[in-house]
Design a protein around this motif. Structure first.
Motif, PDB file in Angstrom:
ATOM      1  N   HIS A  50       0.857  -1.186   0.000  1.00  0.00           N
ATOM      2  CA  HIS A  50       0.000   0.000   0.000  1.00  0.00           C
ATOM      3  C   HIS A  50       0.897   1.242   0.000  1.00  0.00           C
ATOM      4  O   HIS A  50       1.811   1.359   0.796  1.00  0.00           O
ATOM      5  CB  HIS A  50      -0.899  -0.004   1.227  1.00  0.00           C
ATOM      6  N   TYR A  51       0.636   2.135  -0.944  1.00  0.00           N
ATOM      7  CA  TYR A  51       1.390   3.381  -1.045  1.00  0.00           C
ATOM      8  C   TYR A  51       0.449   4.554  -0.797  1.00  0.00           C
ATOM      9  O   TYR A  51      -0.675   4.597  -1.323  1.00  0.00           O
ATOM     10  CB  TYR A  51       2.020   3.528  -2.431  1.00  0.00           C
ATOM     11  N   THR A  61      -2.566   3.751  -3.328  1.00  0.00           N
ATOM     12  CA  THR A  61      -2.270   2.775  -4.382  1.00  0.00           C
ATOM     13  C   THR A  61      -2.027   1.407  -3.774  1.00  0.00           C
ATOM     14  O   THR A  61      -1.304   1.273  -2.772  1.00  0.00           O
ATOM     15  CB  THR A  61      -1.024   3.196  -5.182  1.00  0.00           C
ATOM     16  N   HIS A  82      -0.451  -2.233  -4.866  1.00  0.00           N
ATOM     17  CA  HIS A  82       0.436  -2.763  -5.917  1.00  0.00           C
ATOM     18  C   HIS A  82       0.858  -4.179  -5.538  1.00  0.00           C
ATOM     19  O   HIS A  82       1.310  -4.427  -4.414  1.00  0.00           O
ATOM     20  CB  HIS A  82       1.673  -1.867  -6.062  1.00  0.00           C
ATOM     21  N   ARG A  83       0.720  -5.077  -6.483  1.00  0.00           N
ATOM     22  CA  ARG A  83       1.158  -6.473  -6.294  1.00  0.00           C
ATOM     23  C   ARG A  83       2.021  -6.870  -7.486  1.00  0.00           C
ATOM     24  O   ARG A  83       1.576  -6.897  -8.626  1.00  0.00           O
ATOM     25  CB  ARG A  83      -0.041  -7.407  -6.180  1.00  0.00           C
ATOM     26  N   ASP A  84       3.280  -7.209  -7.192  1.00  0.00           N
ATOM     27  CA  ASP A  84       4.245  -7.574  -8.244  1.00  0.00           C
ATOM     28  C   ASP A  84       4.816  -8.952  -7.924  1.00  0.00           C
ATOM     29  O   ASP A  84       5.494  -9.138  -6.926  1.00  0.00           O
ATOM     30  CB  ASP A  84       5.363  -6.529  -8.302  1.00  0.00           C
ATOM     31  N   ASP A 143       1.866  -8.179 -12.683  1.00  0.00           N
ATOM     32  CA  ASP A 143       2.092  -6.869 -12.089  1.00  0.00           C
ATOM     33  C   ASP A 143       0.749  -6.142 -12.084  1.00  0.00           C
ATOM     34  O   ASP A 143       0.232  -5.757 -13.142  1.00  0.00           O
ATOM     35  CB  ASP A 143       3.133  -6.089 -12.897  1.00  0.00           C
ATOM     36  N   MET A 184      -1.909  -3.152 -10.303  1.00  0.00           N
ATOM     37  CA  MET A 184      -1.915  -1.900  -9.541  1.00  0.00           C
ATOM     38  C   MET A 184      -3.286  -1.231  -9.656  1.00  0.00           C
ATOM     39  O   MET A 184      -3.870  -1.166 -10.748  1.00  0.00           O
ATOM     40  CB  MET A 184      -0.835  -0.949 -10.043  1.00  0.00           C
ATOM     41  N   SER A 241      -5.116   2.441  -8.253  1.00  0.00           N
ATOM     42  CA  SER A 241      -4.758   3.722  -7.637  1.00  0.00           C
ATOM     43  C   SER A 241      -5.966   4.648  -7.598  1.00  0.00           C
ATOM     44  O   SER A 241      -6.718   4.750  -8.578  1.00  0.00           O
ATOM     45  CB  SER A 241      -3.612   4.361  -8.432  1.00  0.00           C
ATOM     46  N   THR A 275      -3.914  -0.928 -13.563  1.00  0.00           N
ATOM     47  CA  THR A 275      -2.996  -1.573 -14.509  1.00  0.00           C
ATOM     48  C   THR A 275      -2.911  -3.054 -14.180  1.00  0.00           C
ATOM     49  O   THR A 275      -2.820  -3.425 -13.000  1.00  0.00           O
ATOM     50  CB  THR A 275      -1.587  -0.959 -14.423  1.00  0.00           C
ATOM     51  N   ARG A 301      -4.454  -1.077 -19.292  1.00  0.00           N
ATOM     52  CA  ARG A 301      -4.506   0.068 -18.391  1.00  0.00           C
ATOM     53  C   ARG A 301      -5.807   0.825 -18.610  1.00  0.00           C
ATOM     54  O   ARG A 301      -6.233   1.030 -19.755  1.00  0.00           O
ATOM     55  CB  ARG A 301      -3.311   1.001 -18.644  1.00  0.00           C
TER      56      ARG A 301
END
Length: 810
Positions: A582-583, A621, A623-625, A638, A640, A642, A660, A679
């Protein structure tokens, strides 16, 4: 004659001809003891005669051996050999007083003497001398080695192999000198021996055969010169011969086409397209035979046999290959069972099998099933679990399968070793590991650890190997090879939008080896001036919490006005669950009042756009990579999502949502890979508020839809200028593959589509392009050069576009 054969022949001759080199006095000895007689036959200076004046005997008592003669001279030792040698020393028979070495010029006598076991005071034995000669030969520096013994002196006479002063190639027309010299493995000042010479000739032949010159003749000649020899390879290329036809004899159930498809040896196609060069290599054909047998075994013919091929070389036509095959019966799978140490219900383990009753028997699927079961056990700490497939014949062509499992004891990690990191600190690598010392072993965590380290972008290769120690422990060896993490780029660019411009960028993704990320860039031109500095700590206070800061100032001259903005952001990121982070990003952008506005365009601008304003926003955001590499992922995804809200003070209020999703598929191992990426974005201003033009979605360029210029796609105003849309959708498809076995260099083929919309997304209105490019990880950073061709462009749109950039790949 090769070196090994000549060496063995010399040793055989030495065995029989040793007396020719013996100038010492021969002593006649008589003995009735069989053991002594056998040992004495190996002593150079002794002749066994029944009527000899000197007679010796041996007796044994309590493990001690005593050798004596009629004069009461005696010697005792723990072995018969030592007792006899001691007696001969007392008598002064065949004793080495000194060891000499002659004939050498480049190799020191001390280096040779180190290989010789016979020393002063030893008795000269034939077998020991033979072994000494073999040891001298094993050094690889000598063409001949003789030994002689005279008056107490043992002399080894050697002849050194010559030194190559120069290498010439004659007769080659189709292959350049430098390519041949690179292939042979020899260079100036190497020592030439028979083995190296034969290897070099074989490599030249292989090089020519790869290009179709199967009848190439390669010879060699040496001429003495100052300091050594000149080595000359003479080549007679002859005409090219290609594989014209590959046939099979006995394949009734699997077609010849399918068998040819799995072979490396191919019928020649015109121009040798798609790997069908038609060259014939014996080693390649041997591998093909194994592939064919494996293919049959994977399709149920587990008793299939592939015989030696018949190769017919026709001088004027080409090479014809016929491969005999005995297919045998087709086998299917009957009953399947799992026995032994079960850590899960049998029904759950059965789901891990890649085959079922009634399937065609396949060795590959049996192996896959074993690996799937092993993963279950290894994830529970049973790293040494053994899974043995047992087959039983149930009917004539039906086999039953039993997977017998022995789980062993749970295995914990003892020690983790890290190797290969010269710059990167150990702790930077360790903090990415999902396994720690004392943890139970897990194959899944091992793979995740390797992928996490690879995603850092600090290393060109990453391997993590388990090292068995004791029954219940193992160590892990993390072996890395560092790559360039910093980049320095500068240049001069020109575009129709920004005119001439100088660029300078400094970046480092692993500052001080601590994983710190920093970037400083500037663009300076007549129409654009941009300055940016960025810094990020990915592990704050030793925790997986990242903190980053960015500041920028940009001034840009558009067609109808000049805009200047400045600001930055502060970023905080932390893990939630598994690979999801989490950002939270706070951004502040201040757009100054527009300058140099064209009066004609003034009416098209709102008051807010003219006066500028402040955008203060917060972005959340997820995000999972799970990709397996930083520069070129071939597996994983990848994802994301947001959400940005602007309205924390400031002059503009809007909500932006973007998503994305990228998935990577290894089509052939990890070499040929497919990327599918989508996207989506939407931005909505608060009721009654206008949306600044610079916050809208515009597409085109390297990182969206290639073939179009940057920012060229989107809704336009009445003047034809792109103002961007409130909705965005982009799809990218890429196929990547390595080029020429050059590390870090690969090519891509792509197909892009998408658009920016004012209101609703319209899937019938998508801009499309296709193209190709190359990407290369270099000391300057990752380089990217791509060419895109637009499908059905409008009159005001680009037809095609070259793009070049230095930075992380798309």
């Amino acid at each position: 004659m090769n070196l090994t054969l000549s060496r063995h022949l010399f040793i055989i001759l030495l065995f029989f001809l040793t007396p020719l080199y013996l100038n010492a006095t021969v002593v006649n000895i008589a003995t009735a003891d069989a053991t002594l007689s056998k040992i004495l036959q190996e002593v150079l200076c002794v002749s066994l005669r029944t009527d000899a004046a000197l007679s010796i005997a041996m007796e044994t008592s309590d493990g001690v051996f005593r050798v004596y003669d009629t004069t009461d001279l005696t010697y005792t030792a723990s072995t018969p050999e030592e007792a006899l040698d001691g007696y001969l020393r007392l008598k002064g028979i065949c004793v080495v007083d000194q060891v000499n070495i002659t004939g050498q010029s480049r190799i020191s006598s001390e280096a040779i003497r180190f290989r010789i076991t016979t020393t002063r005071g030893d008795i000269v034995h034939r077998d020991r001398i033979r072994k000494d000669i073999e040891s001298i030969f094993a050094m690889g520096y000598f063409e001949t080695c003789d030994a002689s013994f005279s008056e107490g002196t043992l002399t080894f006479v050697v002849t050194e192999y010559p030194v190559i002063v120069s290498i010439d190639v004659e007769g080659n027309d189709k292959i350049k000198d430098e390519d041949i010299l690179s292939a042979i493995g020899l260079k100036r000042f190497d020592i030439l021996n028979t083995r190296l010479l034969k290897t070099s000739i074989d490599r030249i032949r292989s090089l020519y055969r790869e290009k179709g010159f199967y009848n190439v003749m390669v010879g060699s000649d040496t001429q003495p010169t100052e300091g050594g020899i000149t080595l000359t390879f003479s080549i007679e290329e002859n005409e090219k011969l290609y594989v014209r036809k590959v046939e099979f004899d006995g394949n009734e159930n699997i077609s010849s086409r399918k068998l040819r498809d799995i072979m490396e040896t191919k019928n020649r196609w015109i121009l040798g397209l798609f790997g069908h060069a038609g060259s014939y290599l014996e080693a390649g054909l041997d591998n093909d035979l194994l592939r064919i047998e494996q293919f049959y075994a994977d399709n149920g013919y587990i008793q299939a046999k592939v015989g030696r091929p018949r190769v017919d070389v026709q001088e004027d036509t080409g090479i014809f290959i016929t491969i005999p095959i005995e297919e045998g019966p087709l086998f299917t799978i009957g009953s399947i069972d799992i026995t032994g140490d079960l850590i899960q219900p049998r029904e759950e383990l059965m789901k891990k099998l890649d085959l079922k009753t009634g399937d065609v028997m396949s060795k590959s699927k049996v192996h896959t099933s074993i690996e799937n079961l092993r993963d279950v056990y290894m994830n529970q700490g049973y790293a040494y679990a053994q899974i043995r497939p047992i087959t039983k014949e149930e009917e004539e062509t039906t086999v039953g399968l039993i997977f017998k499992i022995t789980k062993g004891n749970p295995v914990s990690i003892d020690t983790i070793y890290i190797r290969g990191n010269q710059k990167t600190r150990d702790k930077v690598i360790r903090r990415e590991l999902q396994l720690d010392e004392g943890d139970l072993f897990s194959s899944t965590d091992l793979r995740r650890s390797r992928d996490r380290i690879s995603r850092l972008g600090y290393f060109s290769t990453v391997t993590i190997d388990p090292i068995p120690r004791e029954e219940e422990t193992m160590s892990l060896l993390v072996d890395v090879e560092e790559t360039t993490t910093g980049a320095f780029a500068f240049g001069i660019a020109y575009s129709s939008l920004d005119g001439a411009m100088g660029t300078l960028e400094l970046s480092e993704n692993n500052l001080l080896g601590l994983g710190l990320k920093s970037r400083l860039s500037t663009e300076y031109g007549a129409k654009k001036k941009n300055y940016m500095v960025d810094f990020e700590e990915p592990w704050l206070f030793g925790r997986p919490v990242s903190l980053g800061v960015r500041l920028f100032n940009m001034e840009r001259e558009y067609v109808y006005y000049t805009k200047e903005s400045r600001g930055g952001n502060i970023r905080l990121g932390y893990p939630l669950i598994e690979e999801i982070r989490h950002y939270i990003i706070y951004s502040y952008t201040h757009v100054l009042e527009l300058k140099d506005i064209d009066p004609v365009y003034l009416s098209a601008l709102s008051e807010d756009e003219i006066t500028g304003g402040v955008t203060s926003s917060i972005t959340n955001t997820l995000h999972r990579d799970t990709t397996n590499d930083f520069f070129r992922p071939t597996r994983g995804s990848d994802l994301m999502l947001s959400l940005e809200y602007a309205g924390l003070g400031g002059d503009f209020h809007f909500t932006r949502v973007t998503a994305t999703a990228a998935q990577f598929f290894p089509l052939y191992k990890d070499t040929l890979a497919l990327m599918l990426k989508a996207r989506w974005g939407t931005i909505n201003p608060a009721q009654g508020d206008d949306l600044p033009e610079y916050e809208r979605f515009t597409l085109g360029g390297m990182n969206s839809i290639r073939g179009f210029k940057y920012g060229e796609i989107g809704p336009r105003d009445t003047f034809g200028s792109v103002i961007g849309g409130k909705r965005m959708l982009v799809f990218n498809t890429e196929l990547s593959f390595p080029i020429a076995n050059i590390p870090g260099l690969y090519g891509i083929l792509f197909f892009d589509q998408g658009n920016s919309y004012e209101k609703m997304i319209d899937l019938t209105n998508l801009k499309r392009s296709y193209g190709a490019g190359i990407r290369w990880v270099t000391p300057m950073g990752p380089l990217r050069l791509e060419y895109g061709k637009v499908i059905d462009p409008k009159d005001f749109e680009s037809k095609s576009q070259w793009d070049f950039t230095i930075g992380r790949f798309f």
